[in-house]
Design a protein around this motif. Structure first.
Motif, PDB file in Angstrom:
ATOM      1  N   UNK A  62      82.084 -20.161  28.561  1.00 47.26           N
ATOM      2  CA  UNK A  62      82.739 -19.318  29.600  1.00 47.26           C
ATOM      3  C   UNK A  62      81.943 -18.915  30.746  1.00 47.26           C
ATOM      4  N   UNK A  63      80.669 -19.324  30.653  1.00 46.82           N
ATOM      5  CA  UNK A  63      79.711 -18.962  31.850  1.00 46.82           C
ATOM      6  C   UNK A  63      79.883 -20.440  32.687  1.00 46.82           C
ATOM      7  N   UNK A  64      80.173 -19.950  33.855  1.00 46.29           N
ATOM      8  CA  UNK A  64      80.284 -21.378  34.840  1.00 46.29           C
ATOM      9  C   UNK A  64      78.953 -22.113  35.003  1.00 46.29           C
ATOM     10  N   UNK A  65      79.366 -23.269  34.748  1.00 47.63           N
ATOM     11  CA  UNK A  65      78.227 -24.414  34.918  1.00 47.63           C
ATOM     12  C   UNK A  65      78.073 -25.181  36.025  1.00 47.63           C
ATOM     13  N   UNK A  66      76.876 -25.512  36.859  1.00 47.19           N
ATOM     14  CA  UNK A  66      76.965 -26.126  37.865  1.00 47.19           C
ATOM     15  C   UNK A  66      75.784 -27.418  37.779  1.00 47.19           C
ATOM     16  N   UNK A  67      75.667 -28.431  38.353  1.00 42.37           N
ATOM     17  CA  UNK A  67      74.807 -29.444  38.570  1.00 42.37           C
ATOM     18  C   UNK A  67      73.943 -29.341  39.883  1.00 42.37           C
ATOM     19  N   UNK A  68      74.698 -28.655  40.703  1.00 33.84           N
ATOM     20  CA  UNK A  68      74.065 -28.541  42.106  1.00 33.84           C
ATOM     21  C   UNK A  68      74.145 -27.154  42.414  1.00 33.84           C
ATOM     22  N   UNK A  69      72.551 -26.796  42.690  1.00 32.27           N
ATOM     23  CA  UNK A  69      72.210 -25.398  42.902  1.00 32.27           C
ATOM     24  C   UNK A  69      72.884 -24.772  43.991  1.00 32.27           C
ATOM     25  N   UNK A  70      73.175 -25.668  45.402  1.00 29.29           N
ATOM     26  CA  UNK A  70      73.650 -25.376  46.442  1.00 29.29           C
ATOM     27  C   UNK A  70      75.161 -24.908  46.218  1.00 29.29           C
ATOM     28  N   UNK A  71      75.732 -25.576  45.214  1.00 31.50           N
ATOM     29  CA  UNK A  71      77.273 -25.257  44.787  1.00 31.50           C
ATOM     30  C   UNK A  71      77.371 -23.981  44.179  1.00 31.50           C
ATOM     31  N   UNK A  72      76.254 -23.660  43.116  1.00 34.41           N
ATOM     32  CA  UNK A  72      76.234 -22.411  42.541  1.00 34.41           C
ATOM     33  C   UNK A  72      75.862 -21.257  43.380  1.00 34.41           C
ATOM     34  N   UNK A  73      75.016 -21.399  44.505  1.00 36.74           N
ATOM     35  CA  UNK A  73      74.654 -20.417  45.231  1.00 36.74           C
ATOM     36  C   UNK A  73      75.828 -19.959  46.107  1.00 36.74           C
ATOM     37  N   UNK A  74      76.747 -20.888  46.422  1.00 37.99           N
ATOM     38  CA  UNK A  74      77.655 -20.593  47.345  1.00 37.99           C
ATOM     39  C   UNK A  74      79.057 -20.472  47.005  1.00 37.99           C
ATOM     40  N   UNK A  75      79.022 -20.263  45.374  1.00 38.99           N
ATOM     41  CA  UNK A  75      80.379 -20.287  44.848  1.00 38.99           C
ATOM     42  C   UNK A  75      80.832 -18.990  44.646  1.00 38.99           C
ATOM     43  N   UNK A  76      79.962 -17.905  45.081  1.00 37.21           N
ATOM     44  CA  UNK A  76      80.645 -16.183  44.990  1.00 37.21           C
ATOM     45  C   UNK A  76      80.415 -16.076  43.757  1.00 37.21           C
TER      46      UNK A  76
END
Length: 403
Positions: A62-76
């Protein structure tokens, strides 16, 4: 209650532990989680590999997972990030997030070489985003009290400090777990960077930053590695105090003992958990001026100053924290800094001081123990480090090193 949503970059052993502290999910079968921070939660996790994705789905459903840290940082989905990746990547990831206005709590060390500090600190200054370092020992009640005693002047001025830190035993199987371990190219250093950087930080936090360093180091002592794993530093301070710090990874039953000699007392910390404080009845200078031959014999025989007058009083206290408690406290401190302006326990600007010290120590060792001004020139150190990285690369290909 308002809470900071942390994004974890890196899902290795430590990254999983941090995510577990924030989410309440236990990631180590034998080590139950401490209570999580009151003002922080897990917002997202990030890792590049398929293994990281599987780990995230299994441990943190249930915790959002990202492969790209930039995408995570700008995900809100995150308000701040904790960088928990291999050492060489810390400065670039930290500077990248800071440049985007994302506050960063970086795991130790801040970097491998001090040359990288300029980019990171510049990014923090330009963006105004908060930058801290996970020097969790600074959150220890024991170490905070030791520092307070020294900085208050209650025990006089520091004259010398000696830290014997030989309880970092690491066998060959530890280094064999990854091809990067125990190499200049993979980790950028050995015991000073990987294990003892916490104590180097505490040493400077409590006793001050040395102005000059002499070091002796053995590289790959009794181990199949190329980095330093047996080091002794001698230090000199602007006020005239001296210090000695010795650490290694090849003592099966090691010692962890810090002794700080001050003009009006002494502090001894054993095992990092038990502190003894001696407060002299009279300062050493007063004793020196007033002691005659008769008194001298009485004092050195352990009978005190006079009948009923002891030479010192003694206080003892112990560390109460269990596993992970200090890391949680650092997360809470960083969150409160963002929410309420609470001062950081380990500001990013101080994160680079132990890196500078270990850089100076290694440069001294590479120069046969020469006494060097601390810090050394960051460009010269990086060039010297890169020569060793290149020598490793050549040796792995069966060619002789370049120096």
């Amino acid at each position: 209650m308002e809470k900071i949503r942390y994004g974890i970059i890196g899902l290795g052993v430590q990254g999983r532990a941090y995510a577990g502290f924030l989410s309440g999910r236990q990631t180590h079968p034998d080590l139950p989680n401490p209570a999580g921070p009151q003002h922080a939660v897990l917002g997202a996790v990030c890792g590049r590999s398929g293994q990281a994705a599987e780990c995230a789905a299994r441990l943190f459903p249930g915790v959002p997972f990202y492969r790209d840290w930039r995408e995570m940082a700008t995900s809100g989905r995150v308000d701040a990030v904790i960088v928990v990746t291999p050492h060489y990547s810390h400065p670039a990831l930290t500077a990248g997030c800071l440049s985007m206005g994302i506050p960063v709590l970086c795991d130790k060390p801040a970097g491998v070489y001090a040359k990288a500090a300029q980019e990171v600190l510049s990014a923090a200054q330009k963006s105004g985003a908060a930058y801290g370092i996970m020097f969790n020992y600074r959150a220890s009640g024991l170490w905070q009290k030791v520092r307070s005693l020294v900085k208050s002047g209650e025990l006089g001025e520091v004259r010398r400090s000696l830290w014997q830190l030989t309880d970092w035993w690491r066998p060959d199987c530890y280094y064999a777990q990854s091809p990067e371990r125990g190499t200049w190219g993979g980790e950028g250093g050995g015991v000073l960077l990987n294990q003892a950087v916490h104590q180097l930080d505490l040493w400077e936090w409590i006793c001050g930053v040395p102005s000059r360093v002499w070091a002796r180091a053995a590289f790959g002592a009794h181990r199949r590695i190329t980095v330093e794993n047996d080091v002794t530093l001698m230090t000199e301070y602007p006020g005239g105090a001296s210090g000695c710090f010795t650490t290694c990874t090849d003592v099966l039953v090691g010692t962890n003992r810090l002794e700080i000699d001050l003009s009006a007392g002494k502090i001894v910390v054993e095992g990092g958990r038990r502190a003894t404080v001696l407060r002299y009845t009279k300062s050493e200078a007063e004793m020196n001026a007033a002691t005659g031959p008769d008194q001298l014999q009485r004092i050195i025989s352990g009978k005190g100053l006079a009948a009923g007058t002891p030479l010192y009083t003694e206080e003892q206290f112990e560390e109460q924290d269990g596993w992970g408690a200090q890391h949680v406290r650092m997360m809470e401190n960083f969150a409160l800094h963002l929410l309420k302006g609470t001062p950081l326990l380990a500001p990013g600007a101080e994160a680079w001081q132990p890196v500078e010290l270990l850089n100076t120590a290694l440069m001294s060792a590479w120069q046969g123990g020469a006494g060097l001004k601390n810090p050394v020139d960051p460009d010269e150190y990086l060039a010297a480090l890169n020569r060793r990285v290149e020598a490793e690369r050549l040796e792995q290909r069966g060619r002789p090193p370049a120096f």
